[in-house]
Scaffold this motif. Structure first.
Motif: not given
Length: 117
Positions: A4-30
């Motif tokens: 479990y990766t609590a803050d994987a926002t950078a990896q998720v953003k890099e995975a697809n050019m259409f992935n948007e930033d997470p909402a304020e106060g949140t992160t993408y986890a994997l």
């Protein structure tokens, strides 16, 4: 569950050019998991295995709350008895939250709770 990766926002953003930033106060986890089909009929790990995040306040976050493409995503291909698949599921979770994961093996399964740290 492999990891479990609590803050994987950078990896998720890099995975697809259409992935948007997470909402304020949140992160993408994997959540990285390996699924092995034990039943007699075929099943899809992406659709037949539920992984949700339960916040410290008791709110449930599902995959459907944020539609993003995860890097090395868990396959949606069918598996027959004995076959396995490994991949990631992305969830948009509250930043710095001490929640747990709920993993369900099918729609009617009660699930098990897994610590995130």
């Amino acid at each position: 569950m492999n990891s479990y990766t609590a803050d994987a926002t950078a990896q998720v953003k890099e995975a697809n050019m259409f992935n948007e930033d997470p909402a304020e106060g949140t992160t993408y986890a994997l959540v990285n998991l390996t699924v092995t089909r034990e039943g007699a009929d075929e099943a899809s790990p992406m659709f037949d295995v539920g992984v949700d995040y339960v916040t410290a306040a008791g709110n449930v976050v599902t995959r459907g709350d944020a539609f993003v493409v995860a890097p090395d995503a868990l396959s949606d291909n069918e598996l027959f008895t004995g076959a396995s698949a490994t991949g990631n599921i992305a969830l948009q979770v509250p930043a710095d939250d001490a929640g747990v994961l709920r993993v369900k093996a099918g729609m009617f399964d009660d699930g098990v709770f897994v610590a995130t740290s």
